[in-house]
Design a protein around this motif. Structure first.
Motif, PDB file in Angstrom:
ATOM      1  N   CYS A 611       0.870  -1.185   0.000  1.00 27.03           N
ATOM      2  CA  CYS A 611       0.000   0.000   0.000  1.00 27.03           C
ATOM      3  C   CYS A 611       0.907   1.235   0.000  1.00 27.03           C
ATOM      4  O   CYS A 611       1.747   1.401   0.901  1.00 27.03           O
ATOM      5  N   ILE A 612       0.781   2.103  -1.006  1.00 27.35           N
ATOM      6  CA  ILE A 612       1.589   3.317  -1.123  1.00 27.35           C
ATOM      7  C   ILE A 612       0.659   4.524  -1.031  1.00 27.35           C
ATOM      8  O   ILE A 612      -0.335   4.610  -1.769  1.00 27.35           O
ATOM      9  N   VAL A 613       0.980   5.452  -0.105  1.00 25.02           N
ATOM     10  CA  VAL A 613       0.186   6.670   0.076  1.00 25.02           C
ATOM     11  C   VAL A 613       1.053   7.851  -0.350  1.00 25.02           C
ATOM     12  O   VAL A 613       2.147   8.058   0.188  1.00 25.02           O
ATOM     13  N   ASN A 614       0.580   8.625  -1.301  1.00 25.69           N
ATOM     14  CA  ASN A 614       1.316   9.780  -1.826  1.00 25.69           C
ATOM     15  C   ASN A 614       0.528  11.058  -1.602  1.00 25.69           C
ATOM     16  O   ASN A 614      -0.705  11.079  -1.781  1.00 25.69           O
ATOM     17  N   THR A 615       1.226  12.108  -1.193  1.00 22.41           N
ATOM     18  CA  THR A 615       0.689  13.469  -1.251  1.00 22.41           C
ATOM     19  C   THR A 615       1.658  14.305  -2.080  1.00 22.41           C
ATOM     20  O   THR A 615       2.682  13.806  -2.553  1.00 22.41           O
ATOM     21  N   THR A 616       1.358  15.569  -2.235  1.00 27.03           N
ATOM     22  CA  THR A 616       2.256  16.437  -3.007  1.00 27.03           C
ATOM     23  C   THR A 616       3.566  16.677  -2.277  1.00 27.03           C
ATOM     24  O   THR A 616       4.535  17.149  -2.888  1.00 27.03           O
TER      25      THR A 616
END
Length: 1303
Positions: A611-616
């Motif tokens: 599970c990969i969580v990305n924000t700016t």
């Protein structure tokens, strides 16, 4: 209170001057700023110095420049002003200095020959171009001449002169025949550098009437042809019969058979010649020789070696080519022509001169009013170039004076400059071989501060991460930068901030309280400006519930959770991966807001899910493994592949289609998914089945598309989940009619294999694609972007065609069209290819090296112009090597290393360097053909590093309270040693360590006596060396002081060393003779050791041979060695596994002539020889009686004619042997054996040697002697077959065999 340091006035002014030079302004590359700042002109583009133009096309003389305000342009021609307004044929491009001479509308190129120079001028100065010499190319016709046929005798040499017309530039010469095919060349026949065709010796196959010399003028794309030359070669056997009527008696009867001749040089003539070449050019030396057999050419450099990696041999080694020559290549080069009859040589004295080349070219200087600076112009050449300066295009001696300017040779020094000091300076470096011209401006700017970073720019960072706030600025003088926080905040200072030279403020660890408004202030003496930026601190993204490891049964359902927490102002995106790749495109995978669900799990779903969580601003991830296990067993159902279809039928026959039907076989509990239809072409590929199409399993008919000129048969295969059925029986055959091809060859390419050709290749059509008999191909090509007609040729059914005589690496349009006896295929599409590549022409320039640390450096270079690559750019190669260590100043074997950087890169990293060393490097561009010339070697030094450990540490001379330490300096000091550090501590019987003592020792010491130690105590020592960078790795050792004299244990007799903890054999030395070697060694360890010596041939994989040493001696003699052989040796001790010395290598002496006793003077030998002579006499009498014929036996003539008397032939007329020397003559030749004589390997006795050598009787085996001189050889001879009983032999036994039979 700070102390003030006083500096003498002269030194203070020098320091100030250097600081001001270093502080010259850097102008940011901001387009808006560059548009606003005034700038003197800079020449950006200009035509080459030597500009050869096509007289049929318009002449374009380029001159482009930039500046603020935009510059105006003017030209001079032959040193005087060129008024283009008065010449209707000449125009200047708008906003440019480029001239266009209209030749195509009536102008003549010859009228515009001359030397042109462009000047670009604005209010801040004037820049000038190089002197551009305009010359129209010329391709004159061949002069008419009457060529007489060449009548040449076989074996003689011949030169066919080309003598092409003098063109501009010189033409390219090649020889062809009437069919435009290149004449084959070889070691015997080759073309010289002057274009002539040389024959080292002519052969009958050289007879032909179409030796044609062609001259190709590339600039005008024209080819001139010389009249054909006829060559007639006469062999000596047919000479008198064929041309007797045309030759005089002297010619006929003076003709000799073809004889071999020693080499004679055809070119160059004489024994010596000279050659001058310029640095950086290609040196070409040529030697062509006549002779029979054809001579072989070899090149050497007297007093030196031919340069590696730059030397090439061309034209069958007749031409020596050295690229990128330098002054070091000057010297005498000798070519040697050799055949079996002798040799001849020629020495060419080469002198390398050099046109000027830059050492330091002047660079633009941007200064503030009142600052100082320098322009430096340094060049080298041979002879040394002279340096002259111009200001705004005018010699500086007559230019307007500037009080801030002072000229000092190759340097102009500026002090206290003002705005009026702005100008463009030209540096001219020239010698008799050329010149260099460089423009460099001095731009004095007085500008108030400007901040280039946008106002109120918003920066967002994650808490506890670094924050970088930009404040890009410009001003003259250079502004000072200050940062404030808040509207009325104080100036920022302290360790929590980092202030960069470019104005950036760095907050290494940004916290929540770091958020807010930051103000950047830039000020100089002309003004002040400020700018505000905003900083926001965001909460980090976290996964508060991570996916967990799961085990699931096959066909079950599984779910992974991924619950996150993030900053409310950031929008996260969640991505799921399987085994670090995208999830399968399968509807069984369901991605929810905070979970992943997999339905109906199969074995393929096994793996790692992430599970990969990305924000700016940030990214986090978590993973879990899924393991799939088998479900509980269920009753088995037997599944199998389907049975093959049957009853195939063909209906609806047409030219391009047919209908096929069949009956399916049994499904075997698994439904049929589809049917695969295959075909066989019995006409072109009998027995080979090809895929035709496939249809769904519910369909039992199919309409099939057909190709012309194919004899079809079909078969059907059924497919279910289990697999494929066996093929059905083939259908009946169906032959289609012929037609023109429907398609053209695929994969058409045009790639040159040589610099002057284009190889066009394609994939031929397969048999059924031909659509009919007589398949051929029409190959067409033309040069791209040139208004040329297509050139076409029709070839047979092949896959390649070679176009010769093309320019190097030029794009071509290529197409290949199929045709057969019924017509052409549709018009083919065009592809773009290129003619052959050649080696790149120039080396990368402006090579710079930035040393990052003691083992890493970064190299930069300017890319070469693409037009000079002459091929597909593949990248750049960096050659670098260590020259010497800066600490030892001793050279070593140079080992060059190579790094390749793909593509058009202009920098690269050099890892693995050795500290405190001097290196050299150069850069080369690489294309598909190979490497271009190397850039000039760049020298750079690596800084100091930490040293290696000391080479050894020995502890000797133990006493009650002292030990003596000796050590060797580090093998790799990696700098200048500053000191040694010794640490030691006692060790008790339970191996516990006592207090640690540290001692600093000067770097020039190599021993130390430690006193005041405890008696009978073990100590452990740690020893290392230091440089200014730090401490190196340490070496350890242990030793024990001796027992108190009053104690029970006393030192052994002869104890002078500390016994090492482990036994040691060292200092193995060898003294080698011819057949034996004396081995000696030093041993440290327990007494009564039993030693052995192992040895073997160096470099051999054979097992070691072992010799036992008697007693405890420390030496041994190896006997029975082979002379002149390298051996390896090592020493070991019995009972200590793996305990051996290091290997040593030695070489025995060469074999020497044995010391022989002159046995010819010994009485026993004289008696033996007399007995042998008597036996031979008796044998000869017996032979005479048996043959009833007399004869002489002159042995001398027989030995002169043959090496072995046993193979002397019989005379054919009477069956007798050839003549033998008389016995009286033989007896006269019994002379003493010469001392130390040797017999040649061909078993013949030289005249100066004894005629009666023992070697003659031993079949060439040399007599051997012991070391004491006693003879140990024996007579030997070949056994002869005995004649059959009662059969009269027609051969008499040889004297040698006769002696053997009696012995």
């Amino acid at each position: 209170m700070m102390k003030k340091m006083s500096i003498p006035t002269s030194k203070a002014s020098l320091v100030l001057f250097l600081c001001q030079i270093i502080s010259a302004l850097d102008v940011p590359l901001d387009s808006k700023l560059l548009e606003e700042l005034s700038q003197p002109p800079t020449i950006t583009q200009q035509s080459p110095k030597d500009y050869i133009v096509d007289p049929r096309e318009n002449i374009v003389i380029q001159c482009e420049a930039k500046g603020k305000p935009p510059p105006s342009f003017s030209w001079t021609r032959n040193g005087t002003h060129f008024d283009i307004d008065k010449d209707a044929q000449v125009t200047m491009k708008p906003n440019s200095g480029t001239l266009v001479v209209n030749i195509m509308n009536g102008g003549k190129a010859e009228a515009y020959e001359g030397v042109y120079q462009c000047t670009a001028r604005n209010e801040r100065g004037a820049a000038i171009s190089n002197n551009i010499v305009i010359r129209p190319s010329r391709s004159p016709l061949w002069t008419k001449e009457k060529l007489e046929p060449n009548h040449v005798r076989e074996g003689d040499s011949l030169v066919l002169h080309c003598r092409p017309p003098v063109g501009l530039p010189p033409p390219i010469i090649f020889w062809m025949d009437n069919a435009f095919q290149r004449l084959p060349q070889s070691e015997r026949v080759s073309q010289g550098l002057n274009g002539d065709l040389y024959f080292s010796n002519v052969q009958p196959e050289d007879t032909r009437e179409d030796y044609i010399c062609y001259a190709r003028f590339n600039h005008t794309q024209t080819i001139q042809q010389k009249q054909p030359i006829s060559v007639k070669v006469f062999s000596m056997d047919s000479l008198n019969d064929t041309i007797a009527a045309n030759l005089s008696d002297t010619d006929i009867y003076g003709a000799k058979p073809v004889t071999e001749r020693q080499p004679v040089l055809l070119t160059p003539t004489g024994s010596t010649s000279t050659k001058v070449e310029l640095r950086g050019n290609v040196l070409l030396l040529e030697c062509i020789a006549a002779g029979l057999p054809t001579p072989v050419i070899r090149w050497i450099k007297e007093g030196g070696e031919l340069p590696a990696n730059r030397t090439f041999f061309e034209n069958f080694k007749k031409t020596l080519k050295i690229i990128d020559v330098s002054e070091a290549d000057s010297g005498n080069y000798k070519c040697i022509a050799r055949n079996t009859l002798g040799s001849v040589h020629h020495v060419i004295s080469v002198t390398v001169k050099a046109a000027p080349y830059w050492i330091t070219a002047p660079r633009n200087l941007v200064l503030s009013p009142g600052e100082d600076g320098t322009l430096i112009c340094r060049a080298n050449g041979n002879p040394k170039p002279s340096i002259s300066w111009l200001a705004n295009g005018v010699p500086i001696a007559i230019a307007p004076e500037d009080p801030s300017r002072k000229v000092d040779g190759d340097t102009i020094i500026f002090s206290q400059v003002q705005e009026r000091s702005s100008a463009v300076y030209q540096c001219n470096a020239s010698n008799e071989y050329g010149y260099l011209l460089a423009n460099a401006f001095v731009n004095v700017l007085a500008e108030p501060p400007r901040i280039l970073t946008p106002a109120n720019k918003l920066y967002q960072v994650i808490a506890d991460s670094p924050a970088l706030l930009d404040c890009a600025y410009f001003g003259s003088p250079k502004p000072e930068i200050e940062w404030f926080k808040g509207v009325k905040g104080s100036i920022l200072r302290g360790n929590e901030y980092v202030f960069h030279d470019n104005g950036t403020l760095e907050i290494p660890v940004a916290q929540k309280n770091s958020a807010g408004t930051y103000t950047c202030v830039a000020r100089n003496e002309l003004g002040k400006i400020q700018n505000e930026v905003q900083l926001e601190i965001k909460d980090p993204t976290m996964i508060i519930k991570q996916p967990e490891y799961k085990v699931i049964q096959r066909y079950g359902q599984v779910s992974f959770e991924c619950i996150i927490k993030h900053d409310s102002t950031l929008l996260p995106t969640v991505t799921w991966l399987k085994n670090n790749d995208e999830l399968p495109d399968d509807e069984r995978f369901l991605v929810g807001k905070d979970n992943l669900t997999i339905m109906n799990v199969t074995d393929k779903d096994d793996g790692t899910y992430t599970c990969i969580v990305n924000t700016t601003l940030d990214s986090v991830s978590a993973s879990a493994v899924l393991t799939v296990v088998a479900a509980p067993p269920t009753p088995a159902i037997i599944y199998a592949r389907p049975n093959p279809p049957f009853d195939l039928e063909l209906t609806g026959q047409l030219e391009r289609s047919i209908d096929l039907s069949w009956i399916p076989g049994d499904e075997n509990n698994s439904p049929i998914i589809n049917f695969v239809i295959e075909y066989e072409d019995a006409l072109h590929e009998p027995g080979v089945w090809h895929y035709q199409t496939e249809v769904p399993g519910t369909q039992t008919t199919a309409q099939l598309k057909l190709s012309p000129y194919v004899n079809y048969s079909f078969r059907v295969i059924a497919v279910n989940k289990i697999g494929r059925s066996q093929p059905s029986e083939p259908s009946e055959q169906y032959l289609t009619k012929s037609a023109s091809p429907d398609e053209n060859p695929a994969n058409v390419q045009g790639i040159g294999s040589e610099p002057d050709n284009l190889v066009i290749t394609w994939e031929p059509l397969k048999g059924f694609q031909s659509n009919g008999p007589g398949l051929q191909y029409k190959v067409s090509w033309r040069q791209k972007d040139v208004d040329d007609e297509w050139t076409s040729v029709i070839v047979a059914n092949v896959s390649k065609y070679i176009v010769s005589g093309t320019p190097t690496f030029v794009p071509y349009e290529v197409k290949v069209q199929a045709l057969n006896d019924l017509g052409y295929a549709p018009e083919p599409s065009e592809v773009i290819g290129h003619s052959g590549e050649d080696l790149p022409m120039v080396a990368p320039g402006n090579v710079q090296v930035h040393v990052i640390n003691s083992t890493l450096a970064k190299v930069h270079w300017d890319p070469v112009p693409l037009k000079t690559v002459r091929g597909h750019l593949q990248g750049y190669k960096v050659y670098y090597w260590k020259v010497q260590s800066l600490s030892r100043r001793s050279r070593r074997h140079i080992e060059k290393k190579i790094l390749t950087f793909r593509g058009n890169k202009t920098f690269g990293m050099l890892p693995g360097l050795e500290p405190y060393s001097s290196y050299k490097l150069n850069v080369r561009v690489v294309n598909g053909k190979g490497e271009g010339p190397a850039s000039p070697d760049k020298v750079f030094n690596t800084p100091e590093g930490v040293p290696s450990s000391p080479s050894f540490l020995k502890i000797t001379n133990p006493t009650l309270d002292s030990l003596t330490l000796e050590w060797g300096s580090p093998t790799h000091p990696n700098g200048v040693l500053t000191s040694y550090t010794l640490k030691f501590q006692p060790i008790n019987n339970t191996h516990e360590l006592g207090p640690l003592v540290e001692i600093k020792i000067p770097a020039n010491e190599s021993s130390l006596i430690l006193k005041n130690l405890n008696y009978s105590t073990r100590y452990k020592f740690y020893f290392n060396a230091q440089t200014s960078v730090g401490s190196g790795s340490q070496i350890t050792e242990e030793a024990v002081t001796i027992m108190d004299e009053a104690g029970i244990l006393r030192p052994a007799v002869g104890a002078g060393k500390v016994q090492p903890l482990y036994p040691r054999i060292r200092n193995v030395t060898t003294a080698a003779a011819e057949t034996y070697a004396n081995i000696s060694w030093e041993y440290e360890g327990p007494d009564h050791a039993n030693f052995y010596v192992e040895y073997g041939v160096a470099g051999s994989k054979e097992d070691w041979k072992k010799e036992i040493v008697n007693g405890s001696r420390s030496f041994f003699v190896l006997k029975g060695l082979t002379p002149g052989t390298a051996y390896k040796v090592r020493v070991g001790a019995e009972g200590l596994s793996g305990f051996r010395s290091s290997e040593d290598v030695f070489e025995t002496g060469p074999a020497m002539a044995s010391r022989q006793v002159d046995i010819a003077t010994q009485g026993w030998f004289i008696g033996l020889m007399c007995a042998v002579a008597l036996l031979i006499l008796i044998l000869l009498i017996v032979c005479f009686i048996r043959r009833n014929k007399g004869g002489k036996y002159p042995v001398k003539e027989k030995e002169d004619a043959h090496a072995d008397p046993e193979i002397q032939p019989m005379k054919e007329d009477d069956g007798t042997f050839g003549e033998y020397r008389s016995l009286e003559s033989d007896a006269e030749d019994h002379k003493p054996l010469k001392k130390g004589s040797r017999t040649p390997s061909d078993r013949t006795v030289k005249k100066e040697d004894s005629d009666d050598s023992l070697v003659d009787y031993g079949e060439g085996v040399n007599g051997q002697f012991n070391e004491d001189g006693s003879f140990i050889g024996q007579y030997s001879g070949k056994k002869e077959k005995e004649p059959a009983e009662g059969n009269e032999s027609s051969e008499a036994p040889s004297p040698v065999n006769a002696m053997n039979s009696f012995v």
